[in-house]
Design a protein around this motif. Structure first.
Motif, PDB file in Angstrom:
ATOM      1  N   TYR A  86       0.826  -1.203   0.000  1.00 40.60           N
ATOM      2  CA  TYR A  86       0.000   0.000   0.000  1.00 40.60           C
ATOM      3  C   TYR A  86       0.862   1.255   0.000  1.00 40.60           C
ATOM      4  N   LEU A  87       2.000   1.189   0.662  1.00 37.79           N
ATOM      5  CA  LEU A  87       2.927   2.316   0.776  1.00 37.79           C
ATOM      6  C   LEU A  87       3.380   2.831  -0.587  1.00 37.79           C
ATOM      7  N   LYS A  88       3.381   1.963  -1.577  1.00 43.56           N
ATOM      8  CA  LYS A  88       3.806   2.366  -2.916  1.00 43.56           C
ATOM      9  C   LYS A  88       2.811   3.316  -3.582  1.00 43.56           C
ATOM     10  N   LYS A  89       1.592   3.361  -3.045  1.00 39.93           N
ATOM     11  CA  LYS A  89       0.541   4.208  -3.619  1.00 39.93           C
ATOM     12  C   LYS A  89       0.115   5.342  -2.697  1.00 39.93           C
ATOM     13  N   ARG A  90      -0.018   5.010  -1.410  1.00 40.31           N
ATOM     14  CA  ARG A  90      -0.536   5.981  -0.452  1.00 40.31           C
ATOM     15  C   ARG A  90       0.110   5.771   0.908  1.00 40.31           C
ATOM     16  N   CYS A  91      -0.066   6.732   1.788  1.00 41.55           N
ATOM     17  CA  CYS A  91       0.460   6.620   3.148  1.00 41.55           C
ATOM     18  C   CYS A  91      -0.259   5.482   3.872  1.00 41.55           C
ATOM     19  N   PRO A  92       0.474   4.502   4.394  1.00 40.25           N
ATOM     20  CA  PRO A  92      -0.150   3.287   4.918  1.00 40.25           C
ATOM     21  C   PRO A  92      -0.472   3.293   6.409  1.00 40.25           C
ATOM     22  N   LEU A  93      -0.075   4.339   7.110  1.00 38.31           N
ATOM     23  CA  LEU A  93      -0.342   4.443   8.541  1.00 38.31           C
ATOM     24  C   LEU A  93      -0.948   5.812   8.831  1.00 38.31           C
ATOM     25  N   PRO A 128       5.886   2.925 -14.239  1.00 34.77           N
ATOM     26  CA  PRO A 128       4.435   3.087 -14.432  1.00 34.77           C
ATOM     27  C   PRO A 128       3.715   3.511 -13.149  1.00 34.77           C
ATOM     28  N   THR A 129       4.115   2.939 -12.010  1.00 39.98           N
ATOM     29  CA  THR A 129       3.505   3.329 -10.739  1.00 39.98           C
ATOM     30  C   THR A 129       3.820   4.787 -10.427  1.00 39.98           C
ATOM     31  N   TYR A 130       5.038   5.192 -10.672  1.00 44.37           N
ATOM     32  CA  TYR A 130       5.457   6.580 -10.457  1.00 44.37           C
ATOM     33  C   TYR A 130       4.597   7.530 -11.288  1.00 44.37           C
ATOM     34  N   ILE A 131       4.432   7.238 -12.558  1.00 40.77           N
ATOM     35  CA  ILE A 131       3.646   8.103 -13.449  1.00 40.77           C
ATOM     36  C   ILE A 131       2.199   8.183 -12.975  1.00 40.77           C
ATOM     37  N   ASP A 132       1.636   7.044 -12.606  1.00 43.06           N
ATOM     38  CA  ASP A 132       0.256   7.000 -12.127  1.00 43.06           C
ATOM     39  C   ASP A 132       0.110   7.812 -10.838  1.00 43.06           C
ATOM     40  N   ASN A 133       1.030   7.628  -9.910  1.00 38.14           N
ATOM     41  CA  ASN A 133       0.977   8.354  -8.638  1.00 38.14           C
ATOM     42  C   ASN A 133       1.082   9.859  -8.844  1.00 38.14           C
ATOM     43  N   VAL A 134       2.031  10.284  -9.665  1.00 33.52           N
ATOM     44  CA  VAL A 134       2.252  11.711  -9.885  1.00 33.52           C
ATOM     45  C   VAL A 134       1.061  12.340 -10.603  1.00 33.52           C
ATOM     46  N   ALA A 135       0.508  11.643 -11.594  1.00 32.09           N
ATOM     47  CA  ALA A 135      -0.635  12.172 -12.341  1.00 32.09           C
ATOM     48  C   ALA A 135      -1.837  12.387 -11.421  1.00 32.09           C
ATOM     49  N   LYS A 136      -2.110  11.410 -10.561  1.00 30.36           N
ATOM     50  CA  LYS A 136      -3.245  11.530  -9.644  1.00 30.36           C
ATOM     51  C   LYS A 136      -3.038  12.678  -8.662  1.00 30.36           C
ATOM     52  N   ARG A 137      -1.829  12.819  -8.181  1.00 29.29           N
ATOM     53  CA  ARG A 137      -1.547  13.891  -7.232  1.00 29.29           C
ATOM     54  C   ARG A 137      -1.589  15.257  -7.904  1.00 29.29           C
ATOM     55  N   TRP A 138      -1.152  15.345  -9.136  1.00 30.05           N
ATOM     56  CA  TRP A 138      -1.223  16.613  -9.874  1.00 30.05           C
ATOM     57  C   TRP A 138      -2.674  17.070  -9.999  1.00 30.05           C
ATOM     58  N   VAL A 173      -5.044  20.849  -9.620  1.00 36.91           N
ATOM     59  CA  VAL A 173      -6.123  21.139 -10.561  1.00 36.91           C
ATOM     60  C   VAL A 173      -7.447  21.365  -9.841  1.00 36.91           C
ATOM     61  N   LEU A 174      -7.805  20.456  -8.931  1.00 36.42           N
ATOM     62  CA  LEU A 174      -9.120  20.531  -8.301  1.00 36.42           C
ATOM     63  C   LEU A 174      -9.216  21.665  -7.294  1.00 36.42           C
ATOM     64  N   PRO A 175     -10.323  22.394  -7.277  1.00 38.66           N
ATOM     65  CA  PRO A 175     -10.549  23.399  -6.236  1.00 38.66           C
ATOM     66  C   PRO A 175     -10.832  22.700  -4.905  1.00 38.66           C
ATOM     67  N   ASN A 176     -10.708  23.441  -3.799  1.00 38.27           N
ATOM     68  CA  ASN A 176     -10.863  22.857  -2.470  1.00 38.27           C
ATOM     69  C   ASN A 176     -12.180  22.109  -2.295  1.00 38.27           C
TER      70      ASN A 176
END
Length: 276
Positions: free
Chosen positions: A151-158, A243-253, A258-261
């Motif tokens: 899970y740590l590879k995608k999101r904070c696990p704790l 691929p995981t890096y690209i996916d993670n960065v794209a989602k975070r961007w 991009v998204l308003p609060n």
């Protein structure tokens, strides 16, 4: 439960005195197992109302140790100093506006007793708005070491506010290092590298105060850059694939730049959290 432990937390000028009072009560008066020490960092100048709460708590809590920092140094640095202020091997984290379950520490100490190899144990959180029983979401996290490290590879696990850890294992990984809103995730990544064993109880340990301010803090250029640093760190050390890096960065961007609060808040509540 005879094992002694410390609790570390910090307050800063934007905290509300009533919330600080409630948080302190939840780790002392309301606990079935009390800590041997509470290290409270005052991270820079705070208001007289907060100081009054701390003074009143100090009068009834003989294990409280207050450390005043002349200027705000940030959570990561404050926690690093707090760890230096205690000699206890077992340390629990707490935030200054949340509420620990009354049996939180009992659960975690029992977990350590039954799982000697574990270095850090956290748990789930409930999130509330306004009144403490107005729970709007839960953040569930994986329980076992292997699942946590996947899970740590995608999101904070704790959930940082819930953790109890062995001081020696945290220091082995380099300890707390300031990393804008991500000092905890950065620490878990480095602990995974150092071979630490992680776990979560599968139970709700802390009721977390939430709202629009929390979601706004999770956006913006500085927050995205902090997240990008962690992704670059993991990619460089081959903890994640390209691929995981690209996916993670794209989602975070999208989430942070991009998204308003208002939309970001809806996404966190409905997609990144679980309902009742």
């Amino acid at each position: 439960m005879k094992r002694e432990f410390a609790v570390i937390l910090s307050v800063y000028r934007k905290d509300q005195a009533a919330f600080v009072k409630r948080a302190l009560e939840s780790i002392w008066q309301l606990q079935t197992v009390r800590p041997a020490q509470i290290v409270l960092m005052i991270d820079g100048p705070v208001g007289e109302d907060i100081l009054a709460v701390i003074d009143a708590f100090e009068a009834q809590c003989p294990v409280l140790k207050v450390v005043q920092l002349p200027q705000n140094v940030g959570l990561g640095n404050a926690m690093r100093i707090a760890m230096e202020e205690t000699e206890y091997e077992i340390i629990a984290r707490m935030d200054s506006d949340d509420i620990s379950a009354s049996d939180r520490f009992a659960q975690q100490l029992r977990f350590f007793e039954e799982n000697a190899a574990v270095d850090v144990v956290g748990g789930d959180i409930s999130e509330f708005v306004g009144e403490e029983d107005h729970i709007v979401a839960y953040r569930r996290v994986p329980e076992g070491n292997e699942a946590i490290k996947r899970y740590l590879k995608k999101r904070c696990p704790l959930n940082h506010v819930t953790v109890m850890f062995k001081k020696s294992a945290v220091l082995k990984a380099g300890g707390y290092i300031e990393q804008f809103w991500n000092e905890d995730y950065y620490l878990w990544i480095r602990m995974a590298q150092s071979g630490a064993v992680m776990a979560n109880t599968g139970t709700v340990l802390v009721n977390v105060r939430t709202g629009k301010d929390m979601y706004s803090r999770r956006g913006g250029k500085k927050y995205f850059q902090s997240e990008l640093f962690l992704q670059n760190y993991m990619l460089k050390r081959k903890m994640i694939s390209l691929p995981t890096y690209i996916d993670n960065v794209a989602k975070r961007w999208i989430m942070q730049r991009v998204l308003p609060n208002r939309i970001r808040g809806w996404v966190f509540r409905t997609l990144a959290r679980k309902g009742k």
